[in-house]
Enzyme design. Structure first.
Site, short mmCIF file in Angstrom:
data_model
loop_
_atom_site.label_atom_id
_atom_site.label_comp_id
_atom_site.label_asym_id
_atom_site.label_seq_id
_atom_site.Cartn_x
_atom_site.Cartn_y
_atom_site.Cartn_z
CE LYS A 84 -4.68 0.22 1.92
NZ LYS A 84 -5.36 0.22 4.14
O1 G3P Z 1 -9.03 1.17 4.52
C1 G3P Z 1 -9.19 1.66 4.95
C2 G3P Z 1 -9.90 2.00 6.04
O2 G3P Z 1 -8.90 2.33 7.08
C3 G3P Z 1 -9.95 3.97 6.68
O3 G3P Z 1 -10.55 3.45 7.18
O4 G3P Z 1 -12.08 4.37 8.94
O5 G3P Z 1 -10.34 4.90 8.99
O6 G3P Z 1 -10.99 5.98 7.46
P1 G3P Z 1 -11.07 4.60 8.25
#
Ligand code: G3P
Length: 221
Positions: A84
Site C-alpha cells: 500500500k
Molecule cells: O481501508 C482504509 C480504512 O482503513 C480507513 O478507514 O474508517 O479510518 O477512514 P477509516
C-alpha cells in the site's frame, strides 16, 4: 464485487474467512498499531491465513526511494503481499518503479480522494486504487459519488486497475459501492457482521422455532 476485510486482527480475520466471503485483507498503520507482537510476524501470519488472496500492507516512508526499499522488504515476507503506497508524487514514482523494474510488486495506492488521483495512480502502474469514502462523507462530500465517477472513467478508458472502496463505515456504503460497480469493498469486521443481520431474519427464526416447539408439545400431549 469482492469483499476484503479491513483489519489486522487475527481473530477477526479467522472468523471472517470461516464465513467464506473474504477474498483479501487490507491493513494500514492505524489498524496494525492496535495489534500486539512483532509487525513482520503479524504480516506473515495474516498472509498465511489468506493463502493466495491479496493482503495489503502499507509503507511508512515518505520518499519514493524509501517506499521502494520498504515495499521490496514487505513483498519478500509472502507471495500475496500487496504494498500500500500513499498517493502523492513520491508515491507515484514508487509505484512506477515497483510495477516496472525488477521483480514486480503489486501496489495499492491509498488515500485516494479524487478521480484525477485515481487516474494518475492507474497510469503509474497501480494494481489497485483505494478511494476513502467514509472520510469524504466526513467532510460533507459524496464518497460513493467518487467511486461511481472513478468506475465510469476506468470503464470508458478501459483501465485495468481494480477499485477498492475503502473507509467504509456502514452497510449502506457497501450496497451503494456495489451498485456503483466497485471491484472490491474493504469492510471492517463490525460492518461485515451488520451486513449479515436483519431484525426480520431474527424474528423469523424465533417464530419458526416457537411454532415447532408448540407442535411438538401438542404431539407429546
Ligand atoms: O481501508 C482504509 C480504512 O482503513 C480507513 O478507514 O474508517 O479510518 O477512514 P477509516
Amino acid at each position: 464485487m469482492k469483499f476484503f476485510l479491513d483489519s489486522a486482527n487475527l481473530q477477526e480475520i479467522k472468523e471472517a474467512i470461516s464465513w467464506g466471503v473474504i477474498s483479501g485483507v487490507t491493513t494500514n498503520p492505524t489498524l496494525v498499531s492496535k495489534e500486539a507482537g512483532p509487525f513482520e510476524e503479524l504480516v506473515k501470519e495474516i498472509c498465511r491465513l489468506l493463502q493466495d488472496n491479496p493482503v495489503s500492507v502499507e509503507v511508512l516512508s515518505t520518499t519514493s526511494g524509501g517506499m521502494v526499499e520498504e515495499a521490496r522488504r514487505l513483498a519478500a515476507l509472502a507471495e500475496n503481499v500487496v504494498v500500500k503506497i500513499p498517493m502523492g508524487v513520491e508515491g507515484l514514482k514508487a509505484v512506477y518503479r515497483l510495477s516496472s523494474e525488477g521483480k514486480r510488486v503489486p501496489c495499492n495506492v491509498t488515500l485516494i480522494f479524487s478521480a484525477n488521483q485515481a487516474l494518475l495512480a492507474s497510469r503509474a502502474g497501480a494494481a489497485y486504487v483505494s478511494p476513502f469514502i467514509g472520510r469524504i462523507d466526513d467532510i460533507s462530500w459524496d464518497g460513493v459519488g467518487l467511486v461511481r465517477k472513478i468506475m465510469d472513467i476506468f470503464t470508458c478508458q478501459k483501465l485495468d486497475t481494480l477499485v477498492i472502496a475503502a473507509s467504509i463505515r456502514h452497510p449502506l456504503h457497501v450496497e451503494e459501492v456495489a451498485a456503483a460497480g466497485a471491484h472490491v469493498a474493504t469492510v471492517p469486521f463490525s460492518v461485515l457482521r451488520q451486513m449479515s443481520r436483519h431484525p426480520l431474519t431474527d424474528l423469523g427464526i424465533e417464530r419458526f422455532l416457537a411454532d415447532w416447539e408448540k407442535t411438538r408439545r401438542e404431539e407429546k400431549i
